[in-house]
Design a protein around this motif. Structure first.
Motif, PDB file in Angstrom:
ATOM      1  N   LEU A   1       0.843  -1.206   0.000  1.00  0.00           N
ATOM      2  CA  LEU A   1       0.000   0.000   0.000  1.00  0.00           C
ATOM      3  C   LEU A   1       0.876   1.254   0.000  1.00  0.00           C
ATOM      4  O   LEU A   1       0.629   2.205  -0.732  1.00  0.00           O
ATOM      5  N   ARG A   2       1.959   1.215   0.795  1.00  0.00           N
ATOM      6  CA  ARG A   2       2.811   2.393   0.888  1.00  0.00           C
ATOM      7  C   ARG A   2       3.602   2.623  -0.404  1.00  0.00           C
ATOM      8  O   ARG A   2       3.795   3.767  -0.842  1.00  0.00           O
ATOM      9  N   ALA A   3       4.045   1.522  -1.028  1.00  0.00           N
ATOM     10  CA  ALA A   3       4.776   1.680  -2.298  1.00  0.00           C
ATOM     11  C   ALA A   3       3.890   2.401  -3.319  1.00  0.00           C
ATOM     12  O   ALA A   3       4.345   3.313  -4.021  1.00  0.00           O
ATOM     13  N   TYR A   4       2.616   2.006  -3.382  1.00  0.00           N
ATOM     14  CA  TYR A   4       1.684   2.691  -4.297  1.00  0.00           C
ATOM     15  C   TYR A   4       1.438   4.131  -3.843  1.00  0.00           C
ATOM     16  O   TYR A   4       1.401   5.053  -4.660  1.00  0.00           O
ATOM     17  N   ASP A   5       1.235   4.315  -2.543  1.00  0.00           N
ATOM     18  CA  ASP A   5       0.972   5.678  -2.057  1.00  0.00           C
ATOM     19  C   ASP A   5       2.128   6.616  -2.392  1.00  0.00           C
ATOM     20  O   ASP A   5       1.920   7.787  -2.696  1.00  0.00           O
ATOM     21  N   ASN A   6       3.342   6.077  -2.362  1.00  0.00           N
ATOM     22  CA  ASN A   6       4.482   6.909  -2.744  1.00  0.00           C
ATOM     23  C   ASN A   6       4.521   7.134  -4.255  1.00  0.00           C
ATOM     24  O   ASN A   6       4.813   8.235  -4.711  1.00  0.00           O
ATOM     25  N   PHE A   7       4.198   6.096  -5.017  1.00  0.00           N
ATOM     26  CA  PHE A   7       4.202   6.265  -6.476  1.00  0.00           C
ATOM     27  C   PHE A   7       3.188   7.328  -6.914  1.00  0.00           C
ATOM     28  O   PHE A   7       3.500   8.208  -7.726  1.00  0.00           O
ATOM     29  N   TRP A   8       1.975   7.235  -6.376  1.00  0.00           N
ATOM     30  CA  TRP A   8       0.929   8.195  -6.765  1.00  0.00           C
ATOM     31  C   TRP A   8       1.100   9.530  -6.040  1.00  0.00           C
ATOM     32  O   TRP A   8       0.284  10.427  -6.205  1.00  0.00           O
ATOM     33  N   ASN A   9       2.137   9.588  -5.253  1.00  0.00           N
ATOM     34  CA  ASN A   9       2.416  10.779  -4.446  1.00  0.00           C
ATOM     35  C   ASN A   9       1.256  11.130  -3.518  1.00  0.00           C
ATOM     36  O   ASN A   9       1.013  12.298  -3.210  1.00  0.00           O
ATOM     37  N   ASN A  10       0.537  10.091  -3.062  1.00  0.00           N
ATOM     38  CA  ASN A  10      -0.493  10.312  -2.030  1.00  0.00           C
ATOM     39  C   ASN A  10       0.175  10.780  -0.741  1.00  0.00           C
ATOM     40  O   ASN A  10      -0.460  11.382   0.111  1.00  0.00           O
TER      41      ASN A  10
END
Ligand code: 9MR
Length: 470
Positions: free
Chosen positions: A169-178
């Motif tokens: 979840l965090r890897a995606y949140d960082n990718f999408w710059n959430n």
């Protein structure tokens, strides 16, 4: 245990979806025809192809196939296209550094398809973010673009549940710059696509680019993701691609969770800056009831899957209409040939695709029980069912595709200015029996017994045509 859990998950999903669904057959031909994917002669392409292949998720980023496999596939299954998997980690192994030797290897394989007259859609594949998000479970993003912020991860069974692990979840949140910490990652992704597009812009076998496999929004989902995050991201990638390639088609997917089972998508419109009209394709997947995760198509599970057929058939064309884009089913399948109802399921989704005059890419071309050859190289059930008569190119706008008991019927509207023929593929070398609604003497056909292709030059003065082939 897994099956029981899955049963519960799918039942819960069924209950949830049943609340929003009117489970009835959607009209096969909705109000106005969707735009279509066209070839360089203006004909509509109905794409039948395989996803090649899951094996490209590994370290080399390359699929298992040889040139001969592509020759056999074109001959035996009659595919006119391929969804060819590539990997961001192999394209950009270090930030801003592209591996052109990898792209050369891709180009070599793309040429094998080109030799067969097939159209290639390059798919920047990912599952579970990338191999470094959760102990090698996933594929896609390079290690340097994987920020899990030290959160824990345990790969899950079935594999899709790994998406919900904290590190992932965090890897995606960082990718999408959430998280607001990594605006550079999407920038890198867009630049990597520009590089790929530059490499393949003039490659005649390449039809287009599938920008991201099965996007997943991390802790933002549905309306918090597809509209405000995913659509602007696609816009940025499309703009980058268009600085290198003005003509190839760009394929955009909805988020996978939900739409893969037929639930509505809220993906926003993506504008195509190319002169001469948009070439954006809406490219959802279809995996109802966990058929790819050990599900079946019989008993109660079949009812659930059928409900999701109805949902998909209603929601995905509606989304394509909203986006003003053609629709193409980028993944479907994944069921083992011994799973209960596998043949039935395959026939039903093929019929759905025909009803929607929509092309597809089957998951997948890896040897095994859900491939077209098993582990020993013998053709599977799918080799047979996917080798289905179809119009691979239509000199106009298709209004009807139907195939049953040995009869293929194709209807289309004339589109002015197309001199190339409509082309129909058949599994057999025997010349087919043809009738066409055009006035006798105003049309002609030609049968290519080697390629199993019937070319039809219809009368351009007639506005509509229906061909029936036995
Ligand atoms: O079939 C694939 C399975 O063997 C892998 O473990 C899994 C994770 O990489 O991916 C499966 O393929 C999926 C594809 O990558 C994305 N769409 C759904 C496919 C079937 O589950």
């Amino acid at each position: 245990r897994v099956r029981t859990t899955l049963g519960r998950i799918t039942l819960a999903a069924a209950t949830a979806l049943a609340g929003t669904a009117t489970v009835q057959a959607a009209p096969a031909h909705a109000e106005t025809a969707l735009p279509t994917i066209t070839d360089d002669q203006g004909r509509t392409l109905i794409l039948h192809g395989l996803n090649t292949a899951s094996s490209a998720k590994g370290p080399t980023g390359l699929p298992w196939i040889s040139r001969d496999d592509v020759v056999r596939e074109a001959r035996d299954i009659g595919t006119n296209s391929v969804r060819y998997l590539i990997q961001w980690k192999n394209v950009e192994p270090r930030p801003g550094v592209y591996d052109d030797a990898y792209l050369d290897e891709v180009a070599k394989r793309v040429a094998w398809y080109g030799e067969q007259g097939m159209h290639v859609i390059l798919d920047m594949h990912q599952d579970i973010y990338g191999p470094d998000a959760c102990k090698g479970a996933g594929n896609g993003a390079p290690a340097w673009a994987t920020y899990t912020d030290g959160l824990p991860c345990t790969p899950q069974d079935p594999w899709v549940l790994t998406y919900l692990q904290p590190a992932v979840l965090r890897a995606y949140d960082n990718f999408w710059n959430n998280t607001g910490k990594h605006p550079e990652l999407m920038e890198h992704y867009a630049a990597a696509w520009r590089h790929v597009a530059q490499r393949f812009a003039d490659d005649r076998a390449v039809l287009g680019y599938d920008l991201m496999n099965e996007p997943f929004g991390g802790t933002r989902q549905f309306g918090f993701f597809e509209g405000p995050v995913l659509a602007p991201f696609y816009q940025r990638v499309v703009n980058a691609v268009r600085t290198a390639d003005r003509d190839n088609w760009v394929f955009v997917e909805p988020q996978a969770l939900g739409p893969n089972e037929g639930a509505e998508t809220s993906l926003g419109t993506v504008r195509d800056p190319r002169p001469g009209g948009p070439r954006i394709v809406f490219a959802p997947h279809f995996y109802p009831g966990g058929v790819d995760l050990g599900g079946s198509y019989d008993g109660a599970a079949k009812l659930l899957v059928q409900a999701q057929f109805a949902l998909w058939k209603r929601n995905m064309p509606a989304a394509a209409r909203r986006l003003g884009a053609p629709i193409w089913l980028g993944e479907v399948g994944g069921m083992g040939q011994d799973a209960p109802g596998a043949a039935d399921f395959t026939g039903d989704w093929l019929t759905m695709a025909d009803d929607l005059t929509m092309g597809w890419a089957y998951w997948s071309n890896d040897p095994g029980s859900s491939g077209v050859v098993d582990g020993k190289g013998n053709p599977t059930l799918f080799a047979k069912t996917l080798a289905r008569p179809y119009p691979r190119a239509v000199a106009g706008t298709p209004t009807r595709i139907s195939y049953s008991s040995g009869t293929l019927t194709v209807g289309w509207k004339t589109r002015p200015g197309i001199s190339a023929p409509t082309e129909l593929w058949f599994p057999s070398a025997t010349p087919p029996k043809v009738t066409l609604t055009d006035k006798p003497g105003t049309w002609r056909t030609q049968w290519d017994a080697t390629r199993h292709v019937l070319s039809v030059w219809a009368n351009p003065a007639e506005p509509t045509h229906t061909i029936t082939v036995h």
